[in-house]
Design a protein around this motif. Structure first.
Motif, PDB file in Angstrom:
ATOM      1  N   TRP A  42       0.767  -1.028  -0.062  1.00  0.00           N
ATOM      2  CA  TRP A  42      -0.170   0.262   0.291  1.00  0.00           C
ATOM      3  C   TRP A  42       0.624   0.539   0.344  1.00  0.00           C
ATOM      4  O   TRP A  42       0.557   1.740  -0.207  1.00  0.00           O
TER       5      TRP A  42
ATOM      6  N   ARG B 156       1.981   1.981  -3.291  1.00  0.00           N
ATOM      7  CA  ARG B 156       1.376   2.100  -3.777  1.00  0.00           C
ATOM      8  C   ARG B 156       0.417   3.947  -3.773  1.00  0.00           C
ATOM      9  O   ARG B 156       0.368   4.601  -5.215  1.00  0.00           O
ATOM     10  N   ASP B 157       0.815   3.592  -2.835  1.00  0.00           N
ATOM     11  CA  ASP B 157      -0.070   5.219  -2.489  1.00  0.00           C
ATOM     12  C   ASP B 157       0.828   6.524  -3.226  1.00  0.00           C
ATOM     13  O   ASP B 157       0.996   7.329  -3.407  1.00  0.00           O
TER      14      ASP B 157
ATOM     15  N   LEU C  44       0.810   6.868  -6.236  1.00  0.00           N
ATOM     16  CA  LEU C  44      -0.753   7.766  -6.669  1.00  0.00           C
ATOM     17  C   LEU C  44      -0.552   8.949  -6.224  1.00  0.00           C
ATOM     18  O   LEU C  44      -1.236  10.419  -6.711  1.00  0.00           O
TER      19      LEU C  44
ATOM     20  N   SER D 295      -7.987   9.332  -5.035  1.00  0.00           N
ATOM     21  CA  SER D 295      -7.378   7.978  -5.503  1.00  0.00           C
ATOM     22  C   SER D 295      -7.016   7.094  -4.334  1.00  0.00           C
ATOM     23  O   SER D 295      -7.277   6.206  -4.655  1.00  0.00           O
ATOM     24  N   VAL D 296      -7.282   7.219  -3.313  1.00  0.00           N
ATOM     25  CA  VAL D 296      -6.241   6.808  -2.536  1.00  0.00           C
ATOM     26  C   VAL D 296      -7.531   6.218  -1.469  1.00  0.00           C
ATOM     27  O   VAL D 296      -7.627   4.729  -1.465  1.00  0.00           O
TER      28      VAL D 296
ATOM     29  N   SER E  50     -10.244   5.780  -3.081  1.00  0.00           N
ATOM     30  CA  SER E  50     -11.303   4.501  -4.081  1.00  0.00           C
ATOM     31  C   SER E  50     -10.519   3.242  -4.594  1.00  0.00           C
ATOM     32  O   SER E  50     -11.181   2.597  -4.324  1.00  0.00           O
ATOM     33  N   THR E  51      -8.991   3.349  -4.632  1.00  0.00           N
ATOM     34  CA  THR E  51      -8.480   1.882  -4.296  1.00  0.00           C
ATOM     35  C   THR E  51      -8.903   1.545  -3.226  1.00  0.00           C
ATOM     36  O   THR E  51      -8.944   0.272  -3.011  1.00  0.00           O
ATOM     37  N   ARG E  52      -8.875   1.806  -1.766  1.00  0.00           N
ATOM     38  CA  ARG E  52      -8.425   1.051  -0.431  1.00  0.00           C
ATOM     39  C   ARG E  52     -10.698   0.779  -1.299  1.00  0.00           C
ATOM     40  O   ARG E  52     -11.025  -0.831  -0.553  1.00  0.00           O
TER      41      ARG E  52
ATOM     42  N   PHE F  15     -12.238  -0.113  -3.434  1.00  0.00           N
ATOM     43  CA  PHE F  15     -12.914  -1.296  -4.694  1.00  0.00           C
ATOM     44  C   PHE F  15     -12.099  -2.132  -3.910  1.00  0.00           C
ATOM     45  O   PHE F  15     -13.255  -3.246  -4.033  1.00  0.00           O
ATOM     46  N   GLY F  16     -11.062  -2.431  -3.208  1.00  0.00           N
ATOM     47  CA  GLY F  16     -10.516  -3.280  -2.595  1.00  0.00           C
ATOM     48  C   GLY F  16     -11.045  -4.143  -1.581  1.00  0.00           C
ATOM     49  O   GLY F  16     -11.261  -5.404  -1.778  1.00  0.00           O
TER      50      GLY F  16
END
Length: 604
Positions: free
Chosen positions: A10, A13-14, A17, A116-117, A119-121, A123-124
């Motif tokens: 994470w 990824r962050d 992002l 963005s951060v 949303s990715t969390r 979604f997962g």
């Protein structure tokens, strides 16, 4: 190690992002000629921008979240971390970088970072819950009772990492408006348990400990009877960590639901008026009823509370408990036997009690069948001793605690209680002391009662032994029994026998089955029930009123007076109150008991 790898994933990824967000903001905030200038400017400080935002993510524990379930409070931490990091960047940009980056760029980039951060969390998370909420084979499927916070935490824990257990939905009697919690459906109220269990193949319903009370039990027990699912009480992890839950609490299941009726509500104001400021004596103060009676009496601020009993350990324990809970009260422990008239006289002469609760008694039926002489001396002659001392030293109120075993007695214990009731009625005829009797059924949870025996057998894996499939009993909780005793003292005029409305008798077989269910098992499937045979002195059904008695209403809606018509038998004069003939011999005691038991009338 797995959690560390997840956190590092994470973080990487962050980082990507964050920088993509600033690059996009640069693109949106500039024309073609300015893009390269802003890009060069941002790249000079990109490492510091990224570091500041990551520091705030760490401060708000973003990387300590497991992210197995969509909880909005956890997304808020990303928003808070992102917002504060933007404020810091604005300050740094103004003070140290002298406006190197446009303010609008920083604001837009911050918004893109949070979006963005987050949303990715999300979604997962949603994908994880969707995959976990699918009905899978090879796992135990469970329902969860309640859709509140404790139940939600339980569901999260099961979804997060409990192999072999799959929650399939919630049962809730209060949150009908909710359709989903933690991605799982709310399937309806308790009446839907059977349908939900059949539909989803659920084998158990998990009940958070904090949700279990009498109302919950009254709704769940009928439902799990028909659904044939196990019910398990589960402590909340937060309560364990905070010290609000102890393993001993597991023993305190809501057994009052086994009564099949509403508990008796005390009239506290009436009780308080005669106990406050009085000297109160409780015999048998170390027993189940006596100790609870002492606790309730202490609430009404008596002038003095005398704890009389012959067992030093039990008297010490209740004295200690009273001192801890009622520091202003000074209980007076007295080790004495009600059979010893001289010791009793010393106690009455010293303290001169105004209210006497006589709870001392032998009550174990099979044991008293083997020790009839001791049962007689303790339950009959001991009661006579205490009553005569109360009369001699002019106590105002005397309450004798009897039993439904005294009605049409079939056992030695019942016969002794029958005689003791007669003694109290006789004393009431000639004394200024207001003598009264209270008569009630089996006390749930008291020493020697069926409940502790069943719980012990269940804990050992069974079998639970029931002496006859049709045997039934009237039941009362310890709290109800004590309330009845205190109420009787308030209503006493002299000579009354008070009986509580205990509803319909409960079959012992049904009691055993429901207790097994409350403990989280299925009768016969998990815990076998073994039919033995009635023990000596046991009746299949108990009675509340003797032949020749009829119930009369009283000022309390749940308490009746047993009104007796006709003359009493002369057995007291021939055995108890005879003058000048010395003490009863063992042969005479046995003869007296035999006479009572042989005159028993078979119920219609």
């Amino acid at each position: 190690m797995r959690l560390v790898r997840e956190a590092l994933f994470w973080v990487v990824r962050d980082v990507i992002l964050i920088n993509l967000a600033f690059l996009l903001a640069t693109f949106f905030m500039s024309n073609g000629e300015m893009i390269l200038v802003l890009l060069r400017t941002y790249l000079q400080v990109a490492w510091l921008v990224t570091g500041i935002i990551l520091v705030f993510f760490l401060l708000f524990r973003v990387y300590q979240q497991r992210w197995y379930f969509p909880v909005w409070e956890e997304l808020v931490s990303i928003g808070q971390a992102g917002s504060l990091s933007v404020l810091v960047l604005l300050a740094v940009n103004l003070v140290w970088w002298e406006g190197l980056l446009p303010v609008k760029l920083i604001l837009l980039a911050g918004f893109l970072v949070v979006g963005s951060v987050g949303s990715t969390r999300l979604f997962g998370t949603c994908r994880n819950v969707h995959s976990r909420s699918k009905v899978r084979t090879g796992v135990k499927k469970v329902l969860i009772y309640s859709a509140g916070e404790p139940a939600a935490r339980l569901a999260k824990g099961l979804l997060a990492g409990t192999p072999g257990v799959q929650p399939v939905g919630f049962i809730d009697d209060q949150e009908a408006a909710k359709t989903k919690v933690c991605g799982l459906p709310v399937l309806g109220g308790s009446e839907e348990i059977a349908v939900a269990a059949a539909r989803y193949g659920a084998e158990e319903i998990l009940v958070p400990w904090s949700e279990m009370n009498r109302q919950t039990a009254s709704r769940l027990l009928p439902a799990i009877r028909s659904a044939s699912v196990r019910m398990r009480l589960v402590p909340d992890l937060a309560d364990i960590v905070n010290g609000r839950f102890h393993l001993e609490q597991i023993r305190h299941i809501p057994v009052d639901e086994l009564l099949g009726r509403q508990p008796l509500k005390p009239d506290s104001q009436r009780a308080c008026s005669y106990l406050q400021g009085s000297v109160v004596l409780v015999t048998g103060a170390g027993g189940s009823i006596g100790s609870e009676l002492c606790r309730q009496v202490a609430r009404f601020d008596p002038e003095r509370l005398i704890l009389l009993g012959r067992g030093e350990n039990s008297i010490y324990e209740i004295e200690l408990a009273l001192k801890e809970k009622f520091p202003r009260l000074t209980p007076e422990p007295v080790i004495a036997d009600v059979k010893n008239r001289d010791d009793l006289e010393k106690v009455f002469r010293k303290y001169r009690p105004q209210v006497v609760f006589h709870a001392a008694a032998h009550k174990h039926i099979p044991l008293m069948e083997k020790n009839p002489v001791e049962a007689f001396r303790n339950n009959v002659l001991g009661t006579l001793n205490v009553a005569e001392m109360a009369d001699t030293y002019q106590a105002g109120i005397f309450v004798f605690i009897s039993s439904d075993k005294a009605v049409n007695p079939a056992s030695v214990m019942g016969a002794t209680k029958y005689l003791a009731e007669m003694v109290i009625r006789r004393k009431a005829q000639s004394s200024k002391t207001r003598f009264v009797t209270v008569r009630f059924g089996n006390v749930l949870g008291s020493r020697g009662s069926v409940l502790p025996a069943f719980l012990r057998q269940i804990a050992n894996g069974g079998p639970v032994t029931v002496t006859h499939p049709e045997m039934s009993r009237y039941f009362i909780t310890i709290e109800e029994a004590v309330n009845l005793v205190i109420q009787a003292g308030a209503m006493a005029e002299g000579g009354e026998t008070f009986v509580m409305d205990m509803g319909q008798p409960v079959k012992i077989m049904n009691l055993a089955e429901d207790l097994i269910r409350l403990c989280g098992y299925l009768p016969e499937k998990d815990i076998p029930i073994k039919i033995t045979e009635p023990r000596p002195g046991e009746k299949l059904q108990e009675e509340l009123f003797m032949p020749g008695e009829k119930p009369l209403s009283t000022s309390h809606p749940s308490i009746y007076q047993a009104h007796r018509e006709g003359k009493e038998t002369d057995i007291l004069d021939r055995y108890i109150f005879r003058s000048g003939e010395g003490q009863l011999t063992e042969e005479e005691i046995l003869q007296c008991l035999e006479e009572i038991l042989s005159n028993r009338q078979n119920p219609a």
